[in-house]
Each structure stands twice: as structure tokens, then as C-alpha cells.
Enzyme design. Structure first.
Site, PDB file in Angstrom:
ATOM      1  CE  LYS A 273      99.351  22.914  49.153  1.00 22.46           C
ATOM      2  NZ  LYS A 273      99.128  21.500  49.507  1.00 22.46           N
ATOM      3  NE  ARG A 347     105.914  13.789  47.298  1.00 22.94           N
ATOM      4  CZ  ARG A 347     104.855  13.022  47.587  1.00 22.94           C
ATOM      5  NH1 ARG A 347     104.696  11.866  46.974  1.00 22.94           N
ATOM      6  NH2 ARG A 347     103.969  13.410  48.480  1.00 22.94           N
TER       7      ARG A 347
END
Ligand code: BES
Ligand code: MN
Ligand code: ZN
Length: 504
Positions: A273, A347
Site C-alpha cells: 500500500k 477475502r
């Protein structure tokens, strides 16, 4: 905070600060009218000539040295026909900041008489607003902190006992919310998957819950390849956390399962990120925080349901052992996943957790996850995304959210989205086409791991779990969003069964 109820007329109650909530577009009545006439029409004058209209957020402080309470804070609730419990919660939180800026540690709050809210629920809302509004994340500040509000008295005209009951419930709900906030606010040098596991053990022993923690070896033995893949790059190994609340007589009931994403930190991994997106990633376990906090309150609320809490927890780091983009992992149900982006890790850990949870044959599954940045593009910070395979479960959660002021908004999960997550060299890939329906694509991915026929709802809380500066009931930092909603849903789960025609 000590919160009491009193049947004393508000103007007679001795307190350093009295809070008098008022509706807009109404002539003065009750305590406000009485006070105004004592003060030669002052309040009427403030309305007429000084711009105070009792709109939502309007406030005015009056000094009344001869009164039982020398300071009276007029607080606007807006129009009566637009009133809901959230207005009262926010008014109470605003009263706390007023008390704090006046350096008062005590206040009295006149409970308005309402047609649309019972005395119990009104007192509950005020007490929640006081408790949540009074909390601030300053554990790590060494300079002098302002003295927090220590006690409050809610003055009610009638139904003292009902009001008392509302306050007691509010204090359990608020304590759970603050527990969630404390966990989420904890920085990630002090918070690892094992920290969440230890928190679960502590909650279990304090509240009499069953607890089971799987370490990294057990996680691999149990074929949770997706959770392991995310966690294997970190010095702090992953954990799989199971908590269960089984009230007496409910041993044979199918549980309601709460699943929470527990990334103790998310760097993004090799799909790293940018630094500004990374700075708040200690909150990537907010889903786990909701589950831990909710589990901690079940016994106190005497919830008549069996409830299972499930938390996959890992730290998403870069190292010579970390997962690489392009790695293919196998989830517990045998589905293979190409990890095209190591930052779509939530996820992955939830996939294994959902498979295991379905094996327990739950009555319903509700998962909480700070899953996508895209949900903030869709809804801003005004609500969480809801994704579900079940209309009745969705309806119950939507109404619980509306009731407690934690808004949810349902998104579609159309068949066509399934294409987005289909793998080329594996069964699935963990990202969809760039910039397209990111939050839905993530939910569609999760659905691949939920057994058909089990009612399931995914809540994407990425945008609402943390606020940078004061917003309604949170001064700054973690909000605890979801805790009061799910506890309200569980308190009402008996009623819901009736609505679904499943009575026992
Ligand atoms: N933890 C993040 C989502 C997030 C974003 C939480 C902002 C809180 C605030 C999640 O793991 C993530 O990185 N999601 C990616 C998915 C993408 C790579 C498909 C995202 O939303 O950018
Ligand atoms: Mn991520
Ligand atoms: Zn994440």
C-alpha cells in the site's frame, strides 16, 4: 460512568449543568416554559430574537445562578416529526462535550416526552450517547487529560423503572462498543494475532464462553491454505479463533455465527500500500473487534440464542517468507485461488473461516470485515455495505442498524458479477477487473465459500470503523460500528424467528 435516573423535575435537580433538549417549531412547554418565565421570558426571547431555533445541533448555554442547576444547556432536537432515537444519542454526546468544555464532571439530562419512543428506549439512547460521547482515545497521551464526565442523571417524568432498565441495557451495549474501540485503537506494534487470541481467552473465562484457538500448525493441518498464505510472511503467526456462547437449554440449537476479519495489520504485502493508505491499517481487525465485543456482552444481556464467534487473524507483511503475487493457494473447501494481489487478503482469510463456519451448520452467518476501500467511494462514512443471499436476514439487520443508528445499505449480488472473480489458471482469482464494483466483487468472492442454503450476510465496515476527527458519537479513532447493531439483532432474534415463521 455512573448514570442514574430520577423522578425529580429537571429544574429542581441540583447539578452543575442541566441539559434541556427542545424541539424546533414548537411553543415552549414543561421545564423550558417554566424556566423561561422565571427568567422573564428569556428562552422565548432567545427563540424569537437570537437565532436559536432548536434545529438539530443548535445549542445555547444559559447562566441561571439562582437555579438548582446554575447552567442550563438548551439543545436542539429538530422537528418532532423528523425525530428518531439517533437525534437523542447525538444530543447526549453533544451534552458531554459541552460539559467537558465547561470542565464539569456531572450533568443532569431532562428526558423529553416522546410519542414515538418508549421511556425505556429513550433513556437507553441518552445513556448510550453519554457513554460513547464521553470516550476518547487518549491512552497514549502523557500530558494532562481533561477530567471525563463521571456521573449523569436522567430526569424522567414517569416510568422510572423502565428508564432504569434502559440505562442498564445501554451500559452493557456501550461497554461492549468501548471494548471494540479499545481493541481497534491499539497500535499494531502492540497488537498481533496472538493478542486477539488472548483477548478471546480472557473474554471466555470472564463470561463463561467456550474458546478454542488454533495456531499456525493447526491452521495448515486443517487445510486453511488461504489463511496460512496471508499469515506466513509475518514473524507474528496467524491464529484461528473460535468462541461460543451456549445458554442453558440451547445445547441443541443451531448457532448464529458471527465472523470477523482479524488482520492485526495490513501493509498490503508485496502489492504494498502507499503510505497514506497504510497509516490506518491497525484497524483492519475491526470486524474481529465487533465479534469479540459482541461475544463479551451476550451473557450480560441474557441473549436467548446460541452464538458462535469466529475470527481468522493474521498480519499481512512483506518478508522472504511472504506470499507473492501469482501464488496459488487452496482453501479449506478445495477451491484454488490465484493471489493476483496480496492486498486483497481479507477475502482470503475469510474464505477459510466461512468454509469452517458452514461446516458447523449454523442457522445464519453474519460476517464483519474492513474489506474494501471501494465501499468508502460508494457510501462515504455514512453507513456500511450489506451483501446477502437472504432477504429476511438482510431485512432484520437493516432494521437493527436503523434502530441503533448504525446504517447499512444493501448492494446487489447479481449472477453476472460471478464472472469477475473466475480464475484463468485456478478456480478463482482474488481480484476482479480493475475499478469495477470492487466491494461487490469482494462479496461475490466470499459467497464462493458459503454453503448454499445457509443464510449469510457480509458487512463491509471499512469506511465506518474509524474516524479521523469527531463524528457524532466518536471523538476520534475507532467507532465500534456494528457492535450495537448486532447485539440489537440478537436481542430481537426470537422475534425474527417468529416473523420468518420458524417458531419452535
Ligand atoms: N484492509 C483493506 C481495505 C480497507 C481500505 C480498510 C481502507 C479500511 C480502509 C483491504 O485489505 C484492501 O486492501 N482491499 C483492497 C482490495 C483491492 C486490492 C482489490 C482495496 O480496497 O484497495
Ligand atoms: Mn489489504
Ligand atoms: Zn485488509
Amino acid at each position: 460512568m455512573k448514570i442514574e435516573v430520577s423522578s425529580s423535575p429537571p429544574l429542581d435537580f441540583p447539578a452543575p449543568l442541566l441539559v434541556l433538549p427542545l424541539f424546533a417549531d414548537e411553543s415552549l412547554a414543561g421545564a423550558a416554559a417554566q424556566l423561561s418565565s422565571t427568567l422573564n421570558g428569556l428562552i422565548a426571547e432567545i427563540f424569537e430574537a437570537d437565532g436559536f431555533k432548536a434545529k438539530v445541533g443548535d445549542s445555547r448555554l444559559i447562566y441561571n445562578p439562582s437555579g438548582a442547576s446554575p447552567r442550563v444547556l438548551l439543545l436542539g432536537l429538530g422537528r418532532r416529526d423528523k425525530f428518531d432515537a439517533e437525534k437523542l444519542r447525538r444530543a447526549a454526546a453533544k451534552a458531554v462535550s459541552a460539559a467537558q468544555s465547561l470542565k464539569k464532571t456531572e450533568l443532569a439530562f431532562a428526558l423529553p416526552v416522546l410519542e414515538t419512543l418508549s421511556v425505556e428506549n429513550a433513556a437507553l439512547a441518552v445513556a448510550e450517547g453519554l457513554e460513547l460521547g464521553a470516550h476518547s482515545f487518549d491512552d497514549f497521551k502523557s500530558d494532562e487529560k481533561p477530567a471525563p464526565l463521571q456521573s449523569a442523571t436522567i430526569c424522567v417524568e414517569s416510568e422510572l423503572e423502565n428508564a432504569q432498565r434502559g440505562v442498564e441495557t445501554a451500559q452493557i451495549l456501550a461497554a461492549a462498543t468501548l471494548k471494540c474501540r479499545a481493541l481497534v485503537n491499539l497500535p499494531s506494534n502492540l497488537k498481533k494475532p496472538e493478542t486477539l487470541a488472548q483477548t478471546a481467552r480472557d473474554i471466555a473465562s470472564e463470561k463463561g464462553l467456550r474458546v478454542e484457538i488454533w495456531d499456525e500448525k493447526r491452521i495448515q493441518d486443517e487445510k486453511m491454505g488461504a489463511l496460512w498464505g496471508v499469515g506466513m510472511g509475518s514473524e507474528a503467526p496467524p491464529r484461528f479463533i473460535i468462541l461460543e456462547y451456549v445458554p442453558e437449554g440451547f445445547e441443541n440449537e443451531a448457532p448464529i455465527a458471527l465472523v470477523g476479519k482479524g488482520m492485526s495489520f495490513d501493509t498490503g504485502g508485496y502489492s504494498i500500500k502507499p503510505s497514506t493508505s497504510m497509516e490506518d491499517m491497525k484497524d483492519d481487525m475491526a470486524g474481529a473487534g465487533v465479534v469479540l465485543a459482541a461475544m463479551s456482552a451476550l451473557a450480560d444481556l441474557k441473549i436467548p440464542r446460541r452464538v458462535l464467534g469466529v475470527i481468522p487473524s493474521a498480519e499481512n507483511m512483506v518478508s522472504d517468507r511472504a506470499q507473492r503475487p501469482g501464488d496459488i493457494v487452496t482453501a479449506r473447501n478445495g477451491k484454488t485461488i490465484e493471489v493476483l494481489n496480496t492486498d486483497a487478503e481479507g477475502r482470503l482469510i475469510l474464505a477459510d473461516a466461512l468454509v469452517w463456519t458452514c461446516e458447523q451448520k449454523p442457522a445464519a452467518i453474519i460476517d464483519f470485515a474492513t474489506l474494501t476501500g471501494a465501499i468508502s467511494i460508494a457510501l462515504g462514512q455514512e453507513g456500511a455495505g450489506l451483501f446477502s443471499n437472504d432477504d429476511a436476514l438482510s431485512a432484520s439487520l437493516l432494521s437493527a442498524g436503523e434502530k441503533v443508528g448504525e446504517r447499512l445499505w444493501r448492494f446487489p449480488m447479481w449472477e453476472e458479477y460471478r464472472e469477475y472473480m473466475k480464475g484463468t489458471v485456478s478456480d478463482l482469482k482474488n481480484i476482479g477487473p480493475e475499478r469495477r464494483a470492487g466491494s461487490i466483487a469482494a462479496a461475490i468472492f466470499l459467497e464462493e465459500f458459503v454453503e448454499k442454503g445457509i443464510p449469510w450476510t457480509h458487512l463491509d465496515i471499512a469506511a465506518v470503523s474509524l474516524v479521523k476527527s469527531e463524528k457524532f458519537l466518536t471523538q476520534r479513532g475507532a467507532t465500534g460500528f456494528g457492535v450495537r447493531m448486532i447485539l440489537d439483532y440478537l436481542r430481537d432474534a426470537e422475534g425474527e424467528k417468529g416473523r420468518r415463521g420458524e417458531g419452535e
